[in-house]
Design a protein around this motif. Structure first.
Motif, PDB file in Angstrom:
ATOM      1  N   TYR A 154       0.944  -0.991  -0.079  1.00 24.10           N
ATOM      2  CA  TYR A 154       0.191  -0.077   0.138  1.00 24.10           C
ATOM      3  C   TYR A 154       0.677   1.389   0.126  1.00 24.10           C
ATOM      4  O   TYR A 154       0.497   2.084  -0.689  1.00 24.10           O
ATOM      5  N   ALA A 155       1.939   1.159   0.736  1.00 26.45           N
ATOM      6  CA  ALA A 155       3.026   2.194   0.800  1.00 26.45           C
ATOM      7  C   ALA A 155       3.489   2.710  -0.413  1.00 26.45           C
ATOM      8  O   ALA A 155       3.563   3.895  -0.826  1.00 26.45           O
ATOM      9  N   LYS A 156       4.021   1.577  -1.213  1.00 29.64           N
ATOM     10  CA  LYS A 156       4.662   2.003  -2.238  1.00 29.64           C
ATOM     11  C   LYS A 156       3.811   2.439  -3.550  1.00 29.64           C
ATOM     12  O   LYS A 156       4.208   3.149  -4.445  1.00 29.64           O
ATOM     13  N   SER A 157       2.621   2.149  -3.454  1.00 30.87           N
ATOM     14  CA  SER A 157       1.495   2.368  -4.270  1.00 30.87           C
ATOM     15  C   SER A 157       0.748   3.594  -4.068  1.00 30.87           C
ATOM     16  O   SER A 157      -0.019   3.767  -5.139  1.00 30.87           O
TER      17      SER A 157
ATOM     18  N   SER B 144      -4.818   6.396  -5.082  1.00 31.58           N
ATOM     19  CA  SER B 144      -5.341   7.631  -4.013  1.00 31.58           C
ATOM     20  C   SER B 144      -6.073   6.774  -2.994  1.00 31.58           C
ATOM     21  O   SER B 144      -6.173   7.023  -1.669  1.00 31.58           O
ATOM     22  N   SER B 145      -6.433   5.667  -3.274  1.00 31.08           N
ATOM     23  CA  SER B 145      -7.203   4.853  -2.067  1.00 31.08           C
ATOM     24  C   SER B 145      -6.260   3.971  -1.290  1.00 31.08           C
ATOM     25  O   SER B 145      -6.729   3.320  -0.198  1.00 31.08           O
ATOM     26  N   ALA B 146      -4.713   3.687  -1.721  1.00 29.19           N
ATOM     27  CA  ALA B 146      -3.759   2.865  -0.987  1.00 29.19           C
ATOM     28  C   ALA B 146      -3.678   3.296   0.395  1.00 29.19           C
ATOM     29  O   ALA B 146      -3.632   2.512   1.195  1.00 29.19           O
ATOM     30  N   ALA B 147      -3.619   4.571   0.630  1.00 30.88           N
ATOM     31  CA  ALA B 147      -3.274   5.109   2.175  1.00 30.88           C
ATOM     32  C   ALA B 147      -4.366   4.753   2.944  1.00 30.88           C
ATOM     33  O   ALA B 147      -4.267   4.305   4.094  1.00 30.88           O
ATOM     34  N   ASN B 148      -5.800   4.915   2.485  1.00 32.58           N
ATOM     35  CA  ASN B 148      -6.846   4.513   3.101  1.00 32.58           C
ATOM     36  C   ASN B 148      -7.177   3.034   3.221  1.00 32.58           C
ATOM     37  O   ASN B 148      -7.354   2.876   4.437  1.00 32.58           O
ATOM     38  N   LYS B 149      -6.636   2.323   2.370  1.00 31.64           N
ATOM     39  CA  LYS B 149      -6.602   0.650   2.791  1.00 31.64           C
ATOM     40  C   LYS B 149      -5.771   0.341   3.600  1.00 31.64           C
ATOM     41  O   LYS B 149      -5.903  -0.480   4.726  1.00 31.64           O
TER      42      LYS B 149
ATOM     43  N   PHE C 250       2.737  -0.155  11.964  1.00 36.40           N
ATOM     44  CA  PHE C 250       2.138   1.508  11.898  1.00 36.40           C
ATOM     45  C   PHE C 250       3.136   2.309  11.033  1.00 36.40           C
ATOM     46  O   PHE C 250       2.614   3.273  10.371  1.00 36.40           O
ATOM     47  N   ASN C 251       4.257   1.969  11.250  1.00 33.22           N
ATOM     48  CA  ASN C 251       5.297   2.743  10.093  1.00 33.22           C
ATOM     49  C   ASN C 251       4.871   2.390   8.882  1.00 33.22           C
ATOM     50  O   ASN C 251       5.100   3.444   8.027  1.00 33.22           O
ATOM     51  N   ALA C 252       4.610   1.215   8.425  1.00 31.05           N
ATOM     52  CA  ALA C 252       4.211   1.085   7.104  1.00 31.05           C
ATOM     53  C   ALA C 252       2.833   1.895   6.514  1.00 31.05           C
ATOM     54  O   ALA C 252       2.756   2.600   5.582  1.00 31.05           O
ATOM     55  N   ALA C 253       1.998   1.915   7.536  1.00 30.19           N
ATOM     56  CA  ALA C 253       0.736   2.586   7.315  1.00 30.19           C
ATOM     57  C   ALA C 253       1.080   3.950   7.268  1.00 30.19           C
ATOM     58  O   ALA C 253       0.464   4.963   6.571  1.00 30.19           O
ATOM     59  N   LEU C 254       1.925   4.642   8.184  1.00 35.80           N
ATOM     60  CA  LEU C 254       2.243   6.064   8.061  1.00 35.80           C
ATOM     61  C   LEU C 254       3.180   6.295   6.877  1.00 35.80           C
ATOM     62  O   LEU C 254       3.094   7.409   6.372  1.00 35.80           O
ATOM     63  N   ASP C 255       3.872   5.547   6.370  1.00 36.62           N
ATOM     64  CA  ASP C 255       4.604   5.408   5.000  1.00 36.62           C
ATOM     65  C   ASP C 255       3.829   5.896   4.040  1.00 36.62           C
ATOM     66  O   ASP C 255       4.072   6.722   3.095  1.00 36.62           O
ATOM     67  N   ALA C 256       2.512   4.820   3.854  1.00 36.73           N
ATOM     68  CA  ALA C 256       1.550   5.141   2.828  1.00 36.73           C
ATOM     69  C   ALA C 256       0.943   6.635   2.883  1.00 36.73           C
ATOM     70  O   ALA C 256       0.842   7.255   1.940  1.00 36.73           O
ATOM     71  N   ARG C 257       0.734   7.393   3.995  1.00 39.98           N
ATOM     72  CA  ARG C 257       0.334   8.445   4.295  1.00 39.98           C
ATOM     73  C   ARG C 257       1.136   9.597   3.775  1.00 39.98           C
ATOM     74  O   ARG C 257       0.748  10.575   2.971  1.00 39.98           O
ATOM     75  N   SER C 258       2.452   9.261   4.110  1.00 41.21           N
ATOM     76  CA  SER C 258       3.333  10.302   3.917  1.00 41.21           C
ATOM     77  C   SER C 258       3.837  10.223   2.193  1.00 41.21           C
ATOM     78  O   SER C 258       4.264  11.150   1.869  1.00 41.21           O
TER      79      SER C 258
ATOM     80  N   ARG D   5      -0.641  11.833  -2.141  1.00 40.02           N
ATOM     81  CA  ARG D   5      -0.780  13.335  -2.431  1.00 40.02           C
ATOM     82  C   ARG D   5      -1.890  14.064  -2.014  1.00 40.02           C
ATOM     83  O   ARG D   5      -2.156  15.147  -2.371  1.00 40.02           O
ATOM     84  N   ASP D   6      -2.439  13.240  -1.072  1.00 34.68           N
ATOM     85  CA  ASP D   6      -3.591  13.970  -0.358  1.00 34.68           C
ATOM     86  C   ASP D   6      -3.054  15.001   0.741  1.00 34.68           C
ATOM     87  O   ASP D   6      -2.069  14.746   1.423  1.00 34.68           O
ATOM     88  N   LYS D   7      -3.601  16.129   0.430  1.00 31.56           N
ATOM     89  CA  LYS D   7      -3.213  17.222   1.502  1.00 31.56           C
ATOM     90  C   LYS D   7      -3.655  17.201   3.073  1.00 31.56           C
ATOM     91  O   LYS D   7      -3.111  17.754   3.876  1.00 31.56           O
ATOM     92  N   SER D   8      -4.723  16.024   3.221  1.00 31.77           N
ATOM     93  CA  SER D   8      -5.038  15.792   4.511  1.00 31.77           C
ATOM     94  C   SER D   8      -4.095  14.698   5.163  1.00 31.77           C
ATOM     95  O   SER D   8      -4.511  14.155   6.170  1.00 31.77           O
ATOM     96  N   ALA D   9      -2.991  14.273   4.486  1.00 27.51           N
ATOM     97  CA  ALA D   9      -2.207  13.128   4.752  1.00 27.51           C
ATOM     98  C   ALA D   9      -1.564  13.491   6.207  1.00 27.51           C
ATOM     99  O   ALA D   9      -1.645  12.668   7.170  1.00 27.51           O
ATOM    100  N   GLY D  10      -1.225  14.679   6.484  1.00 27.21           N
ATOM    101  CA  GLY D  10      -0.617  15.139   7.761  1.00 27.21           C
ATOM    102  C   GLY D  10      -1.515  14.871   9.089  1.00 27.21           C
ATOM    103  O   GLY D  10      -1.119  14.331   9.838  1.00 27.21           O
ATOM    104  N   ARG D  11      -2.826  15.407   8.602  1.00 25.60           N
ATOM    105  CA  ARG D  11      -3.846  15.242   9.866  1.00 25.60           C
ATOM    106  C   ARG D  11      -4.292  13.786  10.209  1.00 25.60           C
ATOM    107  O   ARG D  11      -4.060  13.405  11.227  1.00 25.60           O
ATOM    108  N   ARG D  12      -4.196  12.991   9.021  1.00 19.77           N
ATOM    109  CA  ARG D  12      -4.467  11.651   9.016  1.00 19.77           C
ATOM    110  C   ARG D  12      -3.323  10.933   9.876  1.00 19.77           C
ATOM    111  O   ARG D  12      -3.597   9.781  10.772  1.00 19.77           O
ATOM    112  N   ALA D  13      -2.040  11.312   9.513  1.00 17.00           N
ATOM    113  CA  ALA D  13      -0.836  10.648  10.137  1.00 17.00           C
ATOM    114  C   ALA D  13      -0.969  11.078  11.755  1.00 17.00           C
ATOM    115  O   ALA D  13      -0.559  10.009  12.427  1.00 17.00           O
TER     116      ALA D  13
END
Length: 847
Positions: free
Chosen positions: A378-381, A386-391, A417-425, A428-436
């Motif tokens: 998910y992180a690499k994709s 756009s749905s990978a970080a949510n998944k 947790f770090n893999a999910a955070l990597d997906a957020r980082s 391209r979602d501007k809300s990535a910081g808030r979700r992280a």
């Protein structure tokens, strides 16, 4: 210009004519089209392969003709009853020989053409390193067989020898061994496997292999003692242990052919064991998993599919050979990892499918690595999906909830947790910081409630959250990133080294300030730079590097820019240059040049450009040239360096700017033609040079801008793929035409108007770029400033605006230009019922 698709359709249409009797004609027409296509586009590898196959097929068809003609010419002719019959026989024999000669000539011509296309394909691959252009073994075999049609001769032998030599050189350049390049090459004996060991040249593998003595001969002497006749030789024993080591070494090598050869060894082991030829070669679980890993680590495009295909092959072996071997959790985990490394567009879907198979397999249960492997996919994709970080976040929360409810399921660890955070980082979602930040809070809450150190965030966790915050590009995100850094600093002082900030932490926070583009952001970034220097001087491992310097300078370049920005950036740059512990690189110099190009400050601009003058020894571009000449590979000017310098000239409004820009452009092209492809001008370079002319006071600037546009397109046709003209280039040409109005020379104004009309029409008819709102606004300027008022003027303005509506790019800029170009009545009639403050949606759909 015909599109690539048009060329390909025509070429394939001619190749389909190969079924008719005029195969050589069809191949010739297809090759002529390929010649034309290469002048304008980069053809795909499949076109070259199909054309090679076409010429080879032509040669093989001529072989049949040669055989038939030879059979007809064979045999002993009947005795002639008369002189007339003898003459007829002689003529017939002559015609048959001529037919054979003509057929032979056509076969030779086809083989030569196939070889030439193959040669072009090889050269293109070696120049571009595009895998699609790498000829396969099939192409080489086809051309060799085409030459073999001609029989045995010195010419044929020499041609085949040259083809084999070219094949070896091309495969060597592509790091593919000639003997191992065929993926379906089977292993027939233990000796074939030993050849793989030799070619791996792995000293560690050689030490770990188990050896035994082969060919030892002895006999008893008269006293009954053993007498050695032949000590034999020491060799690698045939065993599952040794083969497992070899397959493991193939996996670690990462060579393109490693997966294919590992699978070939596994096939050999299964064949020997199941046919009862060698009971010591039973494949084990480690054999299967190492083979899957060899495919997973291979850089080949289909490596993930080949790894997964082993599961189907394994099921076949269980059915046909009763082989007691099943995939375990590691097998599935490795295949999921392979999909993560594949860069495939459907990597997420395939990884999810494999994970679902693992969950349904009663013999294997998912473990923590299974979940973290899927999260890594998910992180690499996430950058393209756009749905990978949510998944990733949903899977992590599912693990947490199931563990809370039953206590039996796997609890998410820091790795998950770090893999999910990597997906957020990476998203391209501007809300990535808030979700992280929410995920980080969940980790901290789980750590407090459970007391389990597995939930304790580490410095990498915080770095990923800060990276996600930097995506926000606003002051709040940068402030939150700084607060996290200060928390990490506090905990580090309290003795928690697990969360100590490192160089990446500071650089990421500086990057967050650079992207925020707010007042005070550059000062904050600069403050962090000096704080890092203080920490370094105090004995800390944190120390600013070239990336730090480039990020701080970039923050000044993006800070909204006042008169002091370039000065402050230059002061920091000079400070870094004087610091013996900071090793600046090309990116640092490029950041400073970019900052100067945005400043428009003439004094600093001069320092950046006059690199050859004695009193300008510190000029940035000159320093880079000097450092590179002295062997400093870290500071070497590239295309960005020269382009930024030309951009600085374009923004300077200096009278001599366009001439200096042309001098730099000529230098770039000269060095590029000498072999330095790193400074090959691209479309951005040409756009900056045209902008120099557009902003100059030169009367013929429109002519010069159009000349540069034509030259840019010529470079693209000659094989520079990065020089394809863009809409920005056309807009700069239109801008140069519009502001030729004050030249006072009617002929020059008329020529500028003609150039503007031609450039806009060319842009409008382009198959790969479309005019944007700046294009329409600039062309409205051209007509408004250069064309006399009247009925024709108003009609042209109306047509331009209607075209802008059709393109859906009507912006406020276009409305302003339209208002200035028309009378109040015409302006009102063109807008109709539309409200200037709220334009119709279909007018602005493509903005």
């Amino acid at each position: 210009r015909p599109s690539p698709q048009a060329f390909e359709s025509l070429i394939l249409a001619w190749l389909r004519q190969m079924q008719s009797d005029e195969g050589d004609t069809a191949a010739s027409r297809a090759e002529a089209l390929l010649d034309e296509m290469e002048l304008l586009h980069q053809p795909d590898g499949v076109i070259y392969r199909k054309l090679i196959d076409a010429w080879c097929s032509t040669a093989m068809r001529e072989e049949l003709s040669i055989d038939r003609a030879t059979d007809d010419a064979g045999g002993e002719a009947a005795a002639a009853d008369s002189l007339l019959e003898q003459v007829d026989q002689d003529i017939g024999e002559h015609q048959k020989k001529k037919k054979i000669s003509n057929t032979y000539g056509r076969a030779k011509n086809a083989a030569q053409h196939a070889g030439k296309i193959l040669d072009r394909m090889e050269n293109l691959y070696l120049e571009t390193r595009t895998d699609d252009l790498l000829p396969g073994v099939t192409q080489y075999k086809g051309v060799i067989n085409a030459w073999k049609v001609l029989g045995t001769s010195k010419e044929v032998d020499d041609a085949i020898r040259q083809i084999n030599a070219r094949r070896d050189a091309t495969f060597a350049a592509a790091e593919i061994d000639t003997e191992l390049s065929a993926s379906k090459k089977a292993i027939a004996s233990h000796k074939d496997i030993l050849k793989i060991v030799i070619r791996l040249d792995d000293k560690n593998l050689s030490k770990r292999l188990v050896y035994r003595r082969f060919g030892r001969k002895a006999e008893l002497d008269d006293e009954g003692k053993e007498k050695i006749i032949d000590p034999g030789h020491l060799g690698v024993s045939t065993s599952t242990h040794n083969y497992n080591l070899i397959i493991g070494a193939l996996a670690k090598s990462g060579r393109p052919w490693a997966g294919d050869q590992a699978e070939a060894i596994l096939d050999y082991m299964v064949d020997r064991y199941c046919s009862a030829e060698n009971k010591y070669l039973k494949p084990r679980q480690i054999t299967l998993n190492a083979c899957i890993d060899a495919h997973a680590c291979s850089p080949k495009a289909d490596s993930a599919r080949r790894a997964e295909a082993l599961l189907d092959k394994l099921a076949t072996w269980r059915r046909d050979y009763k082989l007691d071997l099943y995939p375990d959790c590691t097998s599935y985990n490795t295949i999921i990892k392979a999909w993560g490394l594949s860069r495939s567009a459907d990597a997420v879907l395939n990884a999810e499918r494999v994970f679902s198979q693992l969950e349904k397999d009663e013999r294997a249960l998912p473990d923590e690595i299974s979940y973290s492997s899927l999260l890594n996919v998910y992180a690499k994709s996430s950058w393209r999906d756009s749905s990978a970080a949510n998944k990733a976040e949903d899977l992590l929360l599912k693990m947490h909830q199931q563990h809370q409810q039953t206590g039996e399921n796997i609890a998410p660890t820091v790795r998950c947790f770090n893999a999910a955070l990597d997906a957020r980082s990476r998203s391209r979602d501007k809300s990535a910081g808030r979700r992280a930040l929410k995920l980080l809070s969940l980790m901290e809450d789980m750590r407090r409630t459970s007391g389990n150190s597995n939930f304790l965030p580490d410095s990498w966790s915080y770095n990923l959250v800060i990276k996600a915050l930097s995506k926000g590009g606003d002051r709040t995100s940068a402030k939150q990133a700084l607060e996290l850094l200060e928390r990490m600093e506090k905990w580090s002082k309290d003795g928690n080294e697990r969360i100590a900030p490192d160089l990446i932490t500071y650089n990421t926070v500086i990057d967050a300030f650079a992207k925020s583009r707010n007042k005070g952001s550059a000062e904050a970034a600069e403050g962090l730079y000096y704080r890092m220097k203080e920490l370094r001087d105090g004995g800390s491992s944190v120390a600013p590097d070239a990336v730090t310097v480039a990020s701080v300078i970039q923050s000044w370049a993006l800070s909204g820019f006042d008169k002091s920005s370039a000065r402050r950036a230059m002061e920091l740059f000079e400070d870094a240059k004087k610091d013996p512990l900071i090793d600046l690189d090309t990116a640092s110099y490029n950041a400073m040049l970019n900052c100067l190009s945005k400043s428009g400050n003439r004094h600093t601009l001069a320092r950046a450009l006059f690199r050859n003058a004695p009193d300008q020894a510190e000029a940035l571009l000159g320093e880079m040239e000097a450092e590179s000449a002295n062997g400093n590979t870290r500071i070497r000017p590239d295309v960005i360096s020269y382009t930024s310098t030309i951009s600085a000239l374009a923004n300077s409004n200096e009278r001599t700017a366009p001439y200096r820009a042309m001098k730099i452009l000529a230098l770039m092209e000269s060095k590029a033609s000498s072999g330095d492809k790193s400074i090959r001008p691209n479309s951005i370079t040409y756009a900056a040079a045209i902008k120099c002319w557009a902003r100059s006071r030169d009367k013929v600037k429109a002519i010069q801008a159009k000349s540069l546009l034509d030259w840019c397109e010529e470079q693209y046709r000659r094989g520079n793929p990065n020089a394809r003209p863009t809409v920005v280039i056309y807009n700069q040409v239109l801008n140069a035409c519009a502001y030729t109005a004050g030249s006072g020379d009617d002929k020059i104004v008329e020529e500028a108007f003609r150039i503007g009309c031609f450039a806009f029409e060319e842009l409008r008819r382009s198959t790969y770029i479309r005019p944007n709102h700046i294009s329409f606004a600039s062309f409205l300027d051209v007509v408004s400033k250069l064309m006399p008022e009247g009925e024709l003027h108003d009609q042209l303005i109306s047509n331009i605006f209607r075209g802008c509506i059709r393109e859906g790019v009507v912006s406020k800029l276009v409305i302003r230009r339209l208002r200035g170009a028309t009378s109040a009545d015409l302006f009102k009639s063109l807008l109709g019922d539309a409200n200037v403050r709220s334009l119709p949606q279909h007018w602005t759909k493509n903005l």
